[in-house]
Design an enzyme around this catalytic site. Structure first.
Site, PDB file in Angstrom:
ATOM      1  N   ARG A  42      44.568  56.317  31.892  1.00  0.00           N
ATOM      2  CA  ARG A  42      46.036  56.522  32.365  1.00  0.00           C
ATOM      3  C   ARG A  42      47.747  56.942  31.410  1.00  0.00           C
ATOM      4  O   ARG A  42      48.738  57.574  32.366  1.00  0.00           O
ATOM      5  CB  ARG A  42      46.269  55.531  33.169  1.00  0.00           C
ATOM      6  CG  ARG A  42      45.498  54.890  34.308  1.00  0.00           C
ATOM      7  CD  ARG A  42      45.665  53.359  34.825  1.00  0.00           C
ATOM      8  NE  ARG A  42      45.643  52.825  35.942  1.00  0.00           N
ATOM      9  CZ  ARG A  42      45.164  51.890  36.870  1.00  0.00           C
ATOM     10  NH1 ARG A  42      45.846  50.939  36.076  1.00  0.00           N
ATOM     11  NH2 ARG A  42      44.469  51.926  37.875  1.00  0.00           N
ATOM     12  N   LYS A 179      34.879  41.928  44.955  1.00  0.00           N
ATOM     13  CA  LYS A 179      35.115  41.705  46.494  1.00  0.00           C
ATOM     14  C   LYS A 179      35.297  41.919  47.747  1.00  0.00           C
ATOM     15  O   LYS A 179      36.028  43.392  47.879  1.00  0.00           O
ATOM     16  CB  LYS A 179      36.679  40.465  45.952  1.00  0.00           C
ATOM     17  CG  LYS A 179      36.858  40.413  44.948  1.00  0.00           C
ATOM     18  CD  LYS A 179      38.196  39.259  45.193  1.00  0.00           C
ATOM     19  CE  LYS A 179      38.261  37.765  46.085  1.00  0.00           C
ATOM     20  NZ  LYS A 179      39.701  37.741  45.921  1.00  0.00           N
ATOM     21  N   GLY A 324      39.981  52.066  38.335  1.00  0.00           N
ATOM     22  CA  GLY A 324      40.074  51.456  37.261  1.00  0.00           C
ATOM     23  C   GLY A 324      38.729  51.246  36.673  1.00  0.00           C
ATOM     24  O   GLY A 324      38.065  51.824  35.666  1.00  0.00           O
ATOM     25  N   GLY A 347      43.274  50.708  44.375  1.00  0.00           N
ATOM     26  CA  GLY A 347      43.282  50.506  45.104  1.00  0.00           C
ATOM     27  C   GLY A 347      43.804  51.631  46.257  1.00  0.00           C
ATOM     28  O   GLY A 347      44.464  51.132  47.451  1.00  0.00           O
TER      29      GLY A 347
HETATM   30  C1  3PG Z   1      45.882  48.139  38.987  1.00  0.00           C
HETATM   31  O1  3PG Z   1      45.565  48.782  37.294  1.00  0.00           O
HETATM   32  O2  3PG Z   1      45.455  47.951  39.801  1.00  0.00           O
HETATM   33  C2  3PG Z   1      46.681  48.754  39.225  1.00  0.00           C
HETATM   34  O3  3PG Z   1      48.023  49.414  38.392  1.00  0.00           O
HETATM   35  C3  3PG Z   1      47.954  48.179  40.209  1.00  0.00           C
HETATM   36  O4  3PG Z   1      47.731  46.687  39.653  1.00  0.00           O
HETATM   37  P1  3PG Z   1      47.588  45.275  39.925  1.00  0.00           P
HETATM   38  O5  3PG Z   1      46.662  44.858  41.159  1.00  0.00           O
HETATM   39  O6  3PG Z   1      47.470  44.410  39.672  1.00  0.00           O
HETATM   40  O7  3PG Z   1      49.072  45.751  41.373  1.00  0.00           O
END
Ligand code: 3PG
Ligand code: MG
Length: 371
Positions: A42, A179, A324, A347
């Protein structure tokens, strides 16, 4: 709909101070006071934007969240290791402290936005992974500052927009991760777009339970059974595991069919399932993969994810990997160069596929240099 402003829309940047929202929420390991970055993907992904701005004479100040410190300052979530790596890759860039140390970030407080934009001439959002969050640093600065999408954000929107609008068929989505409830909305939306869905990872057990299979102590969201039943009753094929591996009631490595005995736990898809999923991936022309097939951090339960990663690397289909964990799995198996697009967002990529827009994008389209 107004178009998304891009870097060129910012005009002359010589001598200007630019706030760049990045997603440097990178995986880390080690003790709280000596954390090390385990994957800097990232950070590297933001370099084209940072370099572009610097080449035009701008002073670049990056800002990111790291983890979920919930408005509390804590050493564990300090940006220091990220700052050190960033300075190696892009000398001369500043990096603010973790945005989520301030409760105003997640609350999207006007005061925190004011504090963030103070002293800046322009704002760039290159944090695709956080663009689905209506947080202060994502949606606030474009209310007042000339704003643009960075190169990474621009590319993500292009690639995922194309996937959403004109995928080559058969288009299949491979979903994993723990999940189901997190992903149900998107599963429903994806079912409208894909030709088939392949489900592994922790979420498969809720689907298996919805088909009446015993799942033992595997992770399972009982309150989602009815939704899963409804999804399974639809007309699109949903492929589920036919065999699993995990731990038996004594905590010993074990292989199972689709029925997990009392006290046992499924932690990865089995070899038969991995082979069946591979066939589906090989026959597709577009593959979107999000979420590991098992607890791949434990080498005993990495085979499913590894086999799927290899299939995604080998197929002739156009391949997009989001999230990720799936991206980290690809990197761990040395396959990250073998896919067409690795999305920096998990997400965010799912929500973009579902809705075709994100709060961070909408905010940029409303910036004063666009209106
Ligand atoms: C992630 O890694 O999903 C993004 O950086 C967003 O982070 P978060 O899900 O804690 O909002
Ligand atoms: Mg997340």
């Amino acid at each position: 709909m107004p178009r998304l402003p891009i870097l060129e829309d910012l005009g002359d940047l010589a001598g200007k101070r630019v706030l760049v929202r990045t997603d440097f929420n990178v995986p880390m390991a080690g003790p709280d006071n000596a954390r090390v970055i385990t994957d800097d993907f990232r950070i590297r992904a933001a370099l084209p934007t940072i370099n572009w701005l610097q080449e035009r004479g701008a002073t670049v100040v990056c800002a990111s969240h790291l983890g979920r410190p919930k408005g509390q300052i804590s050493e564990k979530y300090s940006m220091a290791p990220v700052r050190a790596r960033l300075h190696e890759l892009a000398p001369g860039v500043e990096l603010l402290e973790n945005l989520r140390f301030n409760p105003g970030e997640e609350a999207n407080s006007a005061d925190f936005v004011k504090q963030l934009v103070s002293g800046f001439d322009a704002y760039v959002n290159d944090a695709f992974g956080a663009a689905h969050r209506s947080h202060a640093s994502v949606v606030g600065p474009p209310l007042t500052l000339p704003s643009a999408a960075g190169r990474l954000l621009q590319r993500e929107v292009e690639v995922l927009g194309n996937l959403r609008e004109h995928p080559k068929r058969p288009f299949i989505a491979v979903l994993g991760g723990a999940k189901v409830s997190d992903k149900l909305g998107v599963i429903e939306a994806l079912l409208q777009k894909v030709d088939a869905l392949v489900i592994g990872g922790g979420m498969c057990f809720t689907f298996l339970a919805a088909k009446g299979m015993p799942v033992g102590d595997s992770i399972c969201e009982i309150d989602q059974l009815n939704v899963c039943k409804k999804l399974l009753a639809g007309d699109k094929p949903i492929y589920l595991p036919e065999d699993l591996v995990g731990l038996d009631a004594n905590g010993e490595y074990a292989t199972f069919g689709v029925r997990i005995p009392d006290g046992a736990k499924g932690l990865d898809i089995g070899p038969g399932t991995a082979a069946a999923f591979t066939d589906v991936i090989m026959d597709a022309r577009t593959v979107f993969w999000n979420g590991p097939m098992g607890v791949f951090e434990d080498t005993r339960f990495a085979n499913g994810t590894k086999t799927i990663a290899q299939a995604v690397a080998d197929t002739k289909a156009y391949t997009i990997v989001g999230g990720g964990d799936s991206a980290a799995a690809l990197a761990q198996f040395g396959l990250d160069d073998e896919v067409d697009h690795v999305s920096t967002g998990g997400g965010a990529s799912l929500e973009f596929l579902e809705l075709g827009d994100l709060p961070g994008l909408a905010a940029l389209r409303g910036a004063p240099n666009v209106r």
